[in-house]
Design a protein around this motif. Sequence first.
Motif, PDB file in Angstrom:
ATOM      1  N   MET A   1      51.169 -33.992  55.546  1.00  0.00           N
ATOM      2  CA  MET A   1      50.243 -33.967  54.584  1.00  0.00           C
ATOM      3  C   MET A   1      50.431 -34.855  53.302  1.00  0.00           C
ATOM      4  SD  MET A   1      47.216 -32.661  56.005  1.00  0.00           S
ATOM      5  CE  MET A   1      47.806 -33.353  57.592  1.00  0.00           C
ATOM      6  N   ALA A   2      51.588 -34.658  52.839  1.00  0.00           N
ATOM      7  CA  ALA A   2      52.301 -35.407  51.717  1.00  0.00           C
ATOM      8  C   ALA A   2      52.409 -37.037  52.110  1.00  0.00           C
ATOM      9  CB  ALA A   2      53.538 -35.234  51.142  1.00  0.00           C
TER      10      ALA A   2
ATOM     11  N   ARG B   1      58.427 -29.485  64.030  1.00  0.00           N
ATOM     12  CA  ARG B   1      59.536 -29.585  63.253  1.00  0.00           C
ATOM     13  C   ARG B   1      59.688 -29.030  62.035  1.00  0.00           C
ATOM     14  NH1 ARG B   1      61.317 -31.177  67.934  1.00  0.00           N
ATOM     15  NH2 ARG B   1      60.395 -33.108  68.752  1.00  0.00           N
ATOM     16  N   THR B   2      60.644 -28.659  61.471  1.00  0.00           N
ATOM     17  CA  THR B   2      60.895 -28.430  60.131  1.00  0.00           C
ATOM     18  C   THR B   2      59.864 -29.048  59.047  1.00  0.00           C
ATOM     19  OG1 THR B   2      63.230 -27.781  60.485  1.00  0.00           O
ATOM     20  CG2 THR B   2      62.523 -27.715  58.118  1.00  0.00           C
ATOM     21  N   HIS B   3      59.242 -28.172  58.263  1.00  0.00           N
ATOM     22  CA  HIS B   3      58.506 -28.636  57.225  1.00  0.00           C
ATOM     23  C   HIS B   3      57.479 -29.795  57.760  1.00  0.00           C
ATOM     24  CE1 HIS B   3      61.561 -27.535  54.011  1.00  0.00           C
ATOM     25  NE2 HIS B   3      61.051 -26.711  54.723  1.00  0.00           N
ATOM     26  N   GLN B   4      57.117 -29.720  58.968  1.00  0.00           N
ATOM     27  CA  GLN B   4      56.015 -30.877  59.458  1.00  0.00           C
ATOM     28  C   GLN B   4      54.782 -30.898  58.840  1.00  0.00           C
ATOM     29  OE1 GLN B   4      55.877 -31.340  63.774  1.00  0.00           O
ATOM     30  NE2 GLN B   4      54.130 -31.656  63.824  1.00  0.00           N
ATOM     31  N   ILE B   5      53.920 -29.972  58.697  1.00  0.00           N
ATOM     32  CA  ILE B   5      52.732 -30.319  58.072  1.00  0.00           C
ATOM     33  C   ILE B   5      52.832 -30.580  56.673  1.00  0.00           C
ATOM     34  CG2 ILE B   5      50.564 -28.976  57.615  1.00  0.00           C
ATOM     35  CD1 ILE B   5      51.050 -27.327  60.120  1.00  0.00           C
ATOM     36  N   ARG B   6      53.871 -29.910  56.110  1.00  0.00           N
ATOM     37  CA  ARG B   6      53.994 -30.093  54.740  1.00  0.00           C
ATOM     38  C   ARG B   6      54.397 -31.580  54.411  1.00  0.00           C
ATOM     39  NH1 ARG B   6      58.218 -25.604  52.707  1.00  0.00           N
ATOM     40  NH2 ARG B   6      57.888 -26.339  50.638  1.00  0.00           N
ATOM     41  N   VAL B   7      55.423 -32.248  55.223  1.00  0.00           N
ATOM     42  CA  VAL B   7      55.653 -33.546  55.148  1.00  0.00           C
ATOM     43  C   VAL B   7      54.609 -34.571  55.511  1.00  0.00           C
ATOM     44  CG1 VAL B   7      57.436 -35.262  56.080  1.00  0.00           C
ATOM     45  CG2 VAL B   7      58.214 -32.764  55.564  1.00  0.00           C
TER      46      VAL B   7
ATOM     47  N   LEU C   1      48.699 -27.867  48.266  1.00  0.00           N
ATOM     48  CA  LEU C   1      48.375 -27.022  47.011  1.00  0.00           C
ATOM     49  C   LEU C   1      49.640 -26.254  46.723  1.00  0.00           C
ATOM     50  CD1 LEU C   1      44.592 -26.501  46.331  1.00  0.00           C
ATOM     51  CD2 LEU C   1      45.783 -28.493  45.675  1.00  0.00           C
ATOM     52  N   GLY C   2      50.115 -26.089  45.686  1.00  0.00           N
ATOM     53  CA  GLY C   2      51.292 -25.130  45.417  1.00  0.00           C
ATOM     54  C   GLY C   2      52.518 -25.508  45.987  1.00  0.00           C
ATOM     55  N   ASP C   3      52.658 -26.567  46.921  1.00  0.00           N
ATOM     56  CA  ASP C   3      54.063 -26.830  47.311  1.00  0.00           C
ATOM     57  C   ASP C   3      55.055 -27.301  46.249  1.00  0.00           C
ATOM     58  OD1 ASP C   3      56.091 -27.631  48.900  1.00  0.00           O
ATOM     59  OD2 ASP C   3      54.779 -28.487  50.535  1.00  0.00           O
ATOM     60  N   PRO C   4      56.052 -26.492  46.185  1.00  0.00           N
ATOM     61  CA  PRO C   4      57.034 -26.875  45.056  1.00  0.00           C
ATOM     62  C   PRO C   4      58.052 -28.114  45.382  1.00  0.00           C
ATOM     63  CG  PRO C   4      57.677 -25.044  46.099  1.00  0.00           C
ATOM     64  CD  PRO C   4      56.513 -25.055  46.563  1.00  0.00           C
ATOM     65  N   LEU C   5      57.955 -28.189  46.870  1.00  0.00           N
ATOM     66  CA  LEU C   5      59.016 -29.475  47.367  1.00  0.00           C
ATOM     67  C   LEU C   5      58.305 -30.634  47.611  1.00  0.00           C
ATOM     68  CD1 LEU C   5      61.835 -29.640  47.919  1.00  0.00           C
ATOM     69  CD2 LEU C   5      61.379 -28.739  50.374  1.00  0.00           C
ATOM     70  N   TYR C   6      57.334 -30.768  48.263  1.00  0.00           N
ATOM     71  CA  TYR C   6      56.609 -31.946  48.482  1.00  0.00           C
ATOM     72  C   TYR C   6      55.291 -32.146  47.715  1.00  0.00           C
ATOM     73  CZ  TYR C   6      59.669 -31.406  52.567  1.00  0.00           C
ATOM     74  OH  TYR C   6      60.562 -31.180  53.555  1.00  0.00           O
ATOM     75  N   GLY C   7      54.796 -31.216  46.862  1.00  0.00           N
ATOM     76  CA  GLY C   7      53.727 -31.234  46.143  1.00  0.00           C
ATOM     77  C   GLY C   7      53.642 -32.415  44.620  1.00  0.00           C
ATOM     78  N   LYS C   8      53.226 -33.610  44.882  1.00  0.00           N
ATOM     79  CA  LYS C   8      53.251 -34.627  43.772  1.00  0.00           C
ATOM     80  C   LYS C   8      52.701 -34.194  42.472  1.00  0.00           C
ATOM     81  CE  LYS C   8      52.626 -38.514  46.986  1.00  0.00           C
ATOM     82  NZ  LYS C   8      51.669 -39.570  47.343  1.00  0.00           N
ATOM     83  N   GLY C   9      53.837 -34.085  41.513  1.00  0.00           N
ATOM     84  CA  GLY C   9      53.508 -33.807  40.092  1.00  0.00           C
ATOM     85  C   GLY C   9      53.764 -32.283  39.912  1.00  0.00           C
ATOM     86  N   GLY C  10      54.064 -31.664  41.006  1.00  0.00           N
ATOM     87  CA  GLY C  10      54.595 -30.167  40.547  1.00  0.00           C
ATOM     88  C   GLY C  10      53.075 -29.281  40.820  1.00  0.00           C
TER      89      GLY C  10
ATOM     90  N   PRO D   1      41.914 -35.837  53.502  1.00  0.00           N
ATOM     91  CA  PRO D   1      42.457 -36.964  54.518  1.00  0.00           C
ATOM     92  C   PRO D   1      41.494 -37.905  54.726  1.00  0.00           C
ATOM     93  CG  PRO D   1      43.106 -34.959  55.410  1.00  0.00           C
ATOM     94  CD  PRO D   1      41.969 -34.773  54.151  1.00  0.00           C
ATOM     95  N   LYS D   2      41.969 -39.323  54.635  1.00  0.00           N
ATOM     96  CA  LYS D   2      41.108 -40.369  55.310  1.00  0.00           C
ATOM     97  C   LYS D   2      41.756 -41.182  56.239  1.00  0.00           C
ATOM     98  CE  LYS D   2      39.014 -41.496  50.710  1.00  0.00           C
ATOM     99  NZ  LYS D   2      39.036 -42.638  49.694  1.00  0.00           N
ATOM    100  N   PRO D   3      41.125 -41.013  57.583  1.00  0.00           N
ATOM    101  CA  PRO D   3      39.890 -40.720  57.762  1.00  0.00           C
ATOM    102  C   PRO D   3      40.016 -38.894  57.857  1.00  0.00           C
ATOM    103  CG  PRO D   3      40.897 -41.129  59.967  1.00  0.00           C
ATOM    104  CD  PRO D   3      41.770 -41.636  58.783  1.00  0.00           C
ATOM    105  N   ARG D   4      38.786 -38.198  58.003  1.00  0.00           N
ATOM    106  CA  ARG D   4      38.639 -36.869  57.665  1.00  0.00           C
ATOM    107  C   ARG D   4      39.251 -36.027  58.872  1.00  0.00           C
ATOM    108  NH1 ARG D   4      34.551 -34.791  54.253  1.00  0.00           N
ATOM    109  NH2 ARG D   4      34.539 -32.916  55.708  1.00  0.00           N
ATOM    110  N   ALA D   5      39.440 -36.671  60.166  1.00  0.00           N
ATOM    111  CA  ALA D   5      40.032 -36.254  61.144  1.00  0.00           C
ATOM    112  C   ALA D   5      41.067 -37.391  61.783  1.00  0.00           C
ATOM    113  CB  ALA D   5      39.138 -35.706  62.135  1.00  0.00           C
TER     114      ALA D   5
END
Length: 336
Positions: free
Chosen positions: A261-262, A253-259, A269-278, A184-188
């Motif tokens: 971070m994307a 919320r549903t999938h909050q962190i996954r959404v 890493l490893g996210d089949p739904l939101y990970g760009k490029g698979g 992430p940018k910024p780191r926090a």
Amino acid sequence: MTAIAETRTVEAGPEQGGERLDRFLSQAFEDLSRTRCKALVEEGRLTVDGQVLTDPSAKVKAGALYGLAIPEPEQAEPVPEDIPLEILFEDDHLIVVNKPAGMTVHPAAGNWTGTLVHALLHHCRGSLSGIGGVERPGIVHRLDKDTSGVMVAAKTDAAHQGLQQLFARHDIERVYLAFVRGAPKPRAGTIDTRLVRSDTDRKKIAVARDPASKAGKRAVTHYETVRTFGQEPKAAIGTPMAALVRCTLETGRTHQIRVHMAHIGCPLLGDPLYGKGGRGSVLARTDDDRLLKDFRRQALHAAVLGFVHPVTGAELRFETEMPKDMQRLEGFLETL
């Protein structure tokens, strides 16, 4: 054979060739457990390039088109199942467990057995709160099937109502550990958006395009970068390949962190739904990315859950270490 509700199709990619069929299907269809996929295959509900296949242990053929017929749901009251649980705390009012990745929280279409609810019904022997109804007794919050970590469930209605109020007021400490692509940018910082159902994929949640929109629900994630790994080739010095990020939820919320971070360009890493490029794309540039290709879930762990006991008033806080698969992933990232 019961009526068909829908037929889902998926084409196997080159990197999925040779893997076990039921495992491949459970990853392709995130809402179906591996056990459920195995049962559907054995019932003759799977076709491969139009031909029926009934062996769930068969190897996936790269480039083949798989079609899985999902029957109409046969809703029923969950039956207790003797499924081992890692119990962190239990009293007369509530129970706290460390949920493993791969376990669905409550019964739903495609997962009528093998859920956390089934395990709790067996362990608690009828003492779960009934506020959630027959499918969700005692459940006040949930984790995605492939997210591991700390969860609390209510055994009495008083505890259930009290926990619901704590979650509604966001008066719960919830901290997650995630491995993400890049850093992430910024780191926090804090990610504050509104989340809506995706217009293009109903399985996905998306950030509302208009920040001023009242659509969806407000979602707030506070994050900090714990450490970074590797250096992106052909990128500016100081551009990591991956990072370990600590996320503290203000909302849930549903999938909050996954959404989120994307959204900031650092999908899990490893996210089949939101990970760009698979899966595996992050480390595809390296000489040995086998470990990440074998990491078949979003790298997300609910590490901390803290709250005031809704009945006794005691301050409770539970912290668990990352599961073994995420520890192995971290060890691999350290070699970059």
